[in-house]
Design an enzyme around this catalytic site. Structure first.
Site, short mmCIF file in Angstrom:
data_model
loop_
_atom_site.label_atom_id
_atom_site.label_comp_id
_atom_site.label_asym_id
_atom_site.label_seq_id
_atom_site.Cartn_x
_atom_site.Cartn_y
_atom_site.Cartn_z
N TYR A 1 0.51 -1.16 0.59
CA TYR A 1 0.13 -0.07 0.10
C TYR A 1 1.07 1.42 0.09
O TYR A 1 0.98 2.06 -1.17
CB TYR A 1 -0.91 -0.24 1.33
CG TYR A 1 -2.21 0.71 1.58
CD1 TYR A 1 -2.82 0.47 0.73
CD2 TYR A 1 -2.20 1.85 2.22
CE1 TYR A 1 -4.02 1.97 0.31
CE2 TYR A 1 -3.38 3.44 1.97
CZ TYR A 1 -4.07 3.34 1.34
OH TYR A 1 -4.89 3.72 2.33
N LYS B 1 1.17 3.94 -3.11
CA LYS B 1 -0.01 5.33 -2.33
C LYS B 1 1.67 6.45 -2.76
O LYS B 1 0.87 7.67 -3.30
CB LYS B 1 -0.48 5.27 -1.30
CG LYS B 1 -1.00 5.14 -0.71
CD LYS B 1 -2.77 5.64 -1.63
CE LYS B 1 -4.09 5.07 -0.92
NZ LYS B 1 -4.90 4.88 -2.14
#
Lengths: 305, 300
Positions: free
Chosen positions: B160, B164
């Site tokens: 993640y 991101k």
């Protein structure tokens, strides 16, 4: 040759040429045993030849240090696993992972193909992950490890036509921070560099041609003076015990200059006690953002596209 | 109150519920025609159709378009749906996302791949197709969704965090590529309680470790409070804002600084290892290993 890394075992991916070669030689000159990984491909990732990795291994052996070649692609799970296995099989352990392998496929975002996007993300971002994932298994058992990742100023928006490369390179910064968090308690550090050097990737024939056409001969000679060999010494330091407090951070490195980057912080803030209303935002955001300019300041580095 | 975005056409990915739904509704209130999107119909908590119906109930215009943003062709179909239905596309809000938390030591190839595909490929796929439309129009607004996870504020989210922060790099470069063509591209790092951030597992873990206060605090961060900033970024008033990142949550909005070279050492001639070992302790003496920093959340 000194022995700051005596007894350590290192992997350097993409170490057949350029920055990776310089890193492998710098680590070896401090006594580290090195796995020299290189697919031997062209700058766009095509082709493959064993000679670049073997040449660097020969150079290291001539210095009186130990090294082995590995030709796996970093962009697959299995390839990453094999690179790590090569280190453990040959030298019994792994202490230092330098993720350096990379390619470019520059194109303005509105013309970028799915394949140009995918290939660049796979080699850089997936490549970093696969090596880290497998190395961390070894590092955890040893309660020791050093990871040095390769990002780029492109991730800061300093070029154009590199949406794929910038996404990969800033993704590597996010990965670096999180791996630092996950592994820090286990004696592992994970940091990243944004190197700037004249290599076949950064100063390709196309770039030279484009810059020459645009009367930017000076930029070419400036870039040529940024030697890939000047990146290695910082990597040696990050791989040493002296840098144990440095974890999850990013450095700029080039001939003549080394910088520690700041981490993004909330530099200007507005608050409210209730819910945000659109009218609030329209009244209060302009003062916060008045100093910003669009398009963002052009960087020095022009692309070929 | 006059609508701020009258006549504009917006596409919001992952707008069946949570932050995406709230953004779609607010854009509609501000006069946008909206293409809502979710991966498939029938999700518990809402899908593209339920959000589109809510917009129609507000006397707005909306169509629902199902599909997976991580598929390049499918993403092209979403952009095409906006153009086919409403004649143009002005605003792209990339919001769709998933999580698969696991410590890096145990993360599987699939955990990694699906998260990178939905977030990072998903953002690129939509941007790539939307930019063709934006280029013809000489106008466009892109709002991407990053996270404080990319700053290393959590644990067990290597996939993640990579996705991101990759979105931040993508945002900056798209801003560069498209800025001259009347297009801006910015990112938000939202903080709100949604089914992604305040999962049943997290609730159980926090309850077990006596962190009810943290649950309460997160529950106080409303998805609806993200939308007003998105409206502003999508407006003409934000024309000078391009390639930047904002933090947004209930009660607080911040502009993030961009990384700068904060401490520098220089030298004439090539670096030697001795040089670096002399220079670097001075540059890094006050750094604290990230592990010793306060941890924001984590179920692992």
């Amino acid at each position: 040759m000194t022995d700051r890394l005596k007894g350590r075992v290192a992997i350097v991916t993409g170490a057949g040429r350029g920055i990776g070669r310089g890193e492998a030689l710098a680590l070896a000159s401090e006594g580290a045993k090195v796995v020299v990984n290189d697919l031997g491909g062209a700058t766009d990732g095509s082709g493959g030849s064993r000679s670049p990795a073997d040449d660097v291994v020969a150079e290291i052996k001539k210095m009186g240090s130990e090294a082995v070649s590995n030709y796996d692609s970093v962009s697959t799970w299995k390839g990453g696993e094999n690179v790590v296995k090569t280190a453990v099989d040959a030298f019994g352990r792994l202490d230092i992972l330098v993720n350096n392998a990379g390619i470019i496929r520059d194109r303005m975002v509105y013309n970028m193909t799915e394949e140009e996007w995918d290939t660049v993300i796979k080699v850089h971002l997936y490549g970093h992950f696969y090596l880290i994932r497998h190395a961390c298994g070894v590092f955890r058992r040893q309660r020791y490890g050093r990871i040095i990742n390769t990002s780029s100023v492109a991730g800061l928006g300093r070029s154009i036509g590199q949406a794929n490369y910038a996404a990969a390179k800033e993704g590597i910064v996010g990965l670096t921070r999180m791996v630092a968090r996950d592994m820090g308690r286990l004696g592992v550090t994970c940091n990243a560099i944004r190197p700037n050097a004249g290599t076949r990737l950064s100063l390709s024939d196309e770039v030279k041609e484009a810059w020459t056409r645009a009367g930017m001969g000076q930029a070419i000679s400036h870039m040529e003076q940024l030697r890939p060999e000047d990146v290695g010494p910082l990597v040696v330091w990050l791989a040493s015990d002296e840098a144990a407090n440095v974890n999850g951070r990013v450095f700029q490195i080039q001939t003549g200059k080394i910088s520690l980057y700041s981490e993004p912080v909330e530099e200007e803030t507005i608050t409210t006690s209730g819910p945000w209303l659109v009218d609030d935002i329209f009244a209060r955001l302009p003062p916060l953002t008045r100093h910003l300019a669009n398009p963002p300041e052009p960087g020095r580095k022009a692309a070929t596209v | 109150m006059q609508p701020r975005l009258a006549g504009k056409v917006a596409l919001v990915t992952g707008s069946g519920q949570g932050i995406g739904e709230a953004i779609a509704l607010e854009l509609a209130r501000q006069g946008c025609k909206v293409v809502t999107n979710s991966r498939r119909p029938g999700s518990r908590g809402g899908d593209a159709d339920t959000t589109a119906r809510r917009i129609v109930d507000l006397h707005g215009e909306a169509i629902a378009h199902y599909g997976d943003v991580s598929d390049f062709q499918v993403a092209g179909g979403m952009v095409q749906a906006a153009v086919d239905t409403f004649g143009r596309l002005d605003i792209l809000v990339n919001n769709a996302g998933i999580v698969r938390d696991r410590l890096i030591l145990n993360m599987t190839e699939e955990d990694w791949d699906v998260v990178i595909k939905v977030h990072l490929y998903g953002h690129f796929n939509l941007i790539r197709h939307a930019c063709n439309v934006f280029r013809r129009q000489r106008y466009g607004r892109i709002i991407n969704t990053s996270s404080i996870a990319g700053l290393g504020m959590t644990i067990g989210q290597a996939n993640y965090a990579a996705a991101k922060e990759g979105i931040i790099g993508l945002t900056r470069m798209v801003a560069r590529d498209m800025g001259r063509l009347g297009v801006t591209c910015n990112a938000i790092r939202p903080n709100a309680s949604t089914r992604l951030t305040l999962t049943d597992e997290l609730r159980a873990a926090w309850t077990k470790s006596g962190m009810e206060a943290a649950i309460k605090q997160l529950e106080g961060l409303k998805p609806e409070d993200i939308a007003p900033l998105v409206v502003w970024l999508a407006s003409d008033e934000a024309a000078n804002v391009n390639g930047r990142t904002f933090h947004v949550q209930t009660g607080r909005i911040s502009l993030y600084s961009e990384p700068v070279e904060e401490k520098t050492g220089t030298k004439e001639g090539p670096w030697t290892t001795d040089d670096v070992f002399t220079l670097l302790p001075g540059i890094t003496a006050d750094l604290v290993n990230i592990t010793d920093r306060k941890q924001k959340k984590g179920t692992l």
